[in-house]
Design a protein around this motif. Structure first.
Motif, PDB file in Angstrom:
ATOM      1  N   GLU A 134       0.842  -1.198   0.000  1.00  0.00           N
ATOM      2  CA  GLU A 134       0.000   0.000   0.000  1.00  0.00           C
ATOM      3  C   GLU A 134       0.876   1.246   0.000  1.00  0.00           C
ATOM      4  O   GLU A 134       1.875   1.331   0.720  1.00  0.00           O
ATOM      5  N   PHE A 135       0.504   2.203  -0.851  1.00  0.00           N
ATOM      6  CA  PHE A 135       1.162   3.504  -0.848  1.00  0.00           C
ATOM      7  C   PHE A 135       0.416   4.425   0.121  1.00  0.00           C
ATOM      8  O   PHE A 135      -0.793   4.611   0.005  1.00  0.00           O
ATOM      9  N   LYS A 136       1.162   5.000   1.079  1.00  0.00           N
ATOM     10  CA  LYS A 136       0.579   5.955   2.020  1.00  0.00           C
ATOM     11  C   LYS A 136       1.561   7.090   2.249  1.00  0.00           C
ATOM     12  O   LYS A 136       2.717   6.850   2.600  1.00  0.00           O
ATOM     13  N   LYS A 137       1.091   8.318   1.981  1.00  0.00           N
ATOM     14  CA  LYS A 137       1.895   9.519   2.195  1.00  0.00           C
ATOM     15  C   LYS A 137       3.238   9.438   1.488  1.00  0.00           C
ATOM     16  O   LYS A 137       4.278   9.849   2.012  1.00  0.00           O
ATOM     17  N   GLY A 138       3.226   8.899   0.256  1.00  0.00           N
ATOM     18  CA  GLY A 138       4.426   8.849  -0.566  1.00  0.00           C
ATOM     19  C   GLY A 138       5.351   7.687  -0.284  1.00  0.00           C
ATOM     20  O   GLY A 138       6.367   7.521  -0.959  1.00  0.00           O
ATOM     21  N   LEU A 139       5.017   6.861   0.704  1.00  0.00           N
ATOM     22  CA  LEU A 139       5.838   5.699   1.040  1.00  0.00           C
ATOM     23  C   LEU A 139       5.105   4.418   0.665  1.00  0.00           C
ATOM     24  O   LEU A 139       3.869   4.356   0.705  1.00  0.00           O
ATOM     25  N   TYR A 140       5.869   3.387   0.316  1.00  0.00           N
ATOM     26  CA  TYR A 140       5.285   2.081   0.007  1.00  0.00           C
ATOM     27  C   TYR A 140       5.447   1.182   1.218  1.00  0.00           C
ATOM     28  O   TYR A 140       6.565   0.947   1.709  1.00  0.00           O
ATOM     29  N   HIS A 141       4.325   0.672   1.742  1.00  0.00           N
ATOM     30  CA  HIS A 141       4.297  -0.205   2.904  1.00  0.00           C
ATOM     31  C   HIS A 141       4.029  -1.626   2.431  1.00  0.00           C
ATOM     32  O   HIS A 141       3.048  -1.875   1.728  1.00  0.00           O
ATOM     33  N   TYR A 142       4.897  -2.562   2.848  1.00  0.00           N
ATOM     34  CA  TYR A 142       4.750  -3.956   2.405  1.00  0.00           C
ATOM     35  C   TYR A 142       5.350  -4.878   3.470  1.00  0.00           C
ATOM     36  O   TYR A 142       5.973  -4.434   4.434  1.00  0.00           O
ATOM     37  N   GLU A 146      10.209 -12.554   4.918  1.00  0.00           N
ATOM     38  CA  GLU A 146      10.299 -13.094   6.281  1.00  0.00           C
ATOM     39  C   GLU A 146       9.132 -12.643   7.149  1.00  0.00           C
ATOM     40  O   GLU A 146       9.110 -12.894   8.355  1.00  0.00           O
ATOM     41  N   GLY A 147       8.180 -11.945   6.546  1.00  0.00           N
ATOM     42  CA  GLY A 147       7.022 -11.492   7.289  1.00  0.00           C
ATOM     43  C   GLY A 147       7.238 -10.224   8.091  1.00  0.00           C
ATOM     44  O   GLY A 147       6.434  -9.895   8.974  1.00  0.00           O
ATOM     45  N   VAL A 148       8.322  -9.490   7.770  1.00  0.00           N
ATOM     46  CA  VAL A 148       8.644  -8.267   8.502  1.00  0.00           C
ATOM     47  C   VAL A 148       8.058  -7.066   7.750  1.00  0.00           C
ATOM     48  O   VAL A 148       8.301  -6.903   6.557  1.00  0.00           O
ATOM     49  N   PRO A 149       7.295  -6.207   8.430  1.00  0.00           N
ATOM     50  CA  PRO A 149       6.767  -5.003   7.775  1.00  0.00           C
ATOM     51  C   PRO A 149       7.902  -4.053   7.359  1.00  0.00           C
ATOM     52  O   PRO A 149       8.837  -3.819   8.130  1.00  0.00           O
ATOM     53  N   ARG A 150       7.814  -3.536   6.146  1.00  0.00           N
ATOM     54  CA  ARG A 150       8.850  -2.649   5.613  1.00  0.00           C
ATOM     55  C   ARG A 150       8.204  -1.425   4.967  1.00  0.00           C
ATOM     56  O   ARG A 150       7.034  -1.446   4.584  1.00  0.00           O
ATOM     57  N   THR A 151       9.013  -0.359   4.836  1.00  0.00           N
ATOM     58  CA  THR A 151       8.596   0.811   4.067  1.00  0.00           C
ATOM     59  C   THR A 151       9.773   1.289   3.228  1.00  0.00           C
ATOM     60  O   THR A 151      10.944   1.107   3.616  1.00  0.00           O
TER      61      THR A 151
END
Length: 278
Positions: A134-142, A146-151
């Motif tokens: 998901e793109f939020k406030k210009g950043l891509y969140h995925y 390994e199942g770790v949230p990244r931006t």
């Protein structure tokens, strides 16, 4: 010579990578894969404005403010009529663009030769990435393997997905955006009925930015540079290639294509750029 008219071009809503509303009319595109690939477009900020975080690109951008004021950091602004050169690898932002802002934007490959990823390529990847993050406030969140949230920055995510490689940045040639007030520059004679105003020449590959003014009946012989010449018609009316053209028209002249005569039917002013010479 290639020509693109705003009056013949539909507005396109910029994708979801950034926050807010921005409509663009793409007047001319370069050649995919070329170090001088480019996109000449006009942007209109819609309701709610347009926001980006602080970021940078591996390509150059030139912005000319047609109407309004363009903020490019928390404290710095391009005033109406000003031109900004945003060199590759140089950070700028955050941006909080107001509704109603109108700009001309020329995005093109920088002096490093890294080229420019076309709008079509970016929007296709944008749609793919929205399926896995998901793109939020210009950043891509995925979430990584390994199942770790990244931006990461949205433009970086799109580039890496499109090319399959890591986004690399050349060493910055400049330390900041170069903001220019054309009114502070004097017009110089450029021939019979012609006046020129060069704002600057940048990098070892001689990117040039300026303006050109023609009196009624004057003829400009375009396309006599060692690289692509871009004109954006601000006002007036001209005749070229057997057709007449008015404001908000873009012109591309290939390297050493000219002389291609452009004749002013009435007094006319152009924004002008000559892309990097490779």
């Amino acid at each position: 010579m290639r020509v693109g008219k705003a009056s013949d071009t539909d507005s396109e809503r910029v994708g979801t990578m950034r926050e807010g509303t921005l409509d663009q009319k793409h007047l001319l595109f370069g050649e995919d894969g070329s170090p001088n690939n480019y996109d000449l477009n006009m942007g209109l900020t819609g309701g709610g404005g347009w926001r980006t975080p602080r970021h940078r690109h591996n390509f150059d951008q030139i912005r000319y403010v047609i109407r309004g004021r363009l903020p490019y950091t928390d404290t710095d602004v391009l005033e109406e009529g000003w031109v900004g050169y945003f060199p590759e690898s140089v950070h700028y932002g955050p941006q909080e663009r107001p509704e109603g802002l109108r700009t001309m934007v020329l995005q093109c490959g920088g002096a490093s030769g890294a080229g420019y990823l076309s709008v079509a390529q970016r929007e296709a990847v944008n749609a793919e990435l929205n399926k896995t993050g998901e793109f939020k406030k210009g950043l891509y969140h995925y979430t990584d393997a390994e199942g770790v949230p990244r931006t990461m920055d949205g433009s970086q995510a799109i580039f890496q997905h499109a090319t399959g490689g890591k986004l690399e940045f050349a060493a910055p040639r400049y330390t900041d955006v170069i903001a220019m007030d054309p009114k502070a520059f004097a017009w110089q004679p450029g021939g019979a009925g012609l006046q020129e105003k060069w704002l600057g020449s940048f990098t070892e590959r001689n990117l040039r930015i300026g303006f050109l003014r023609l009196d009624a009946g004057a003829v400009y012989q375009a396309g006599q540079h060692p690289s692509i010449e871009i004109l954006f018609q601000i006002d007036g009316r001209v005749s070229a290639g057997g057709e007449e053209y008015g404001p908000e028209t873009g012109y591309e002249f290939s390297a050493n294509e000219g002389p291609v005569p452009v004749e002013a039917v009435e007094p006319t002013e152009f924004f002008r750029a000559v892309l990097h010479t490779f």
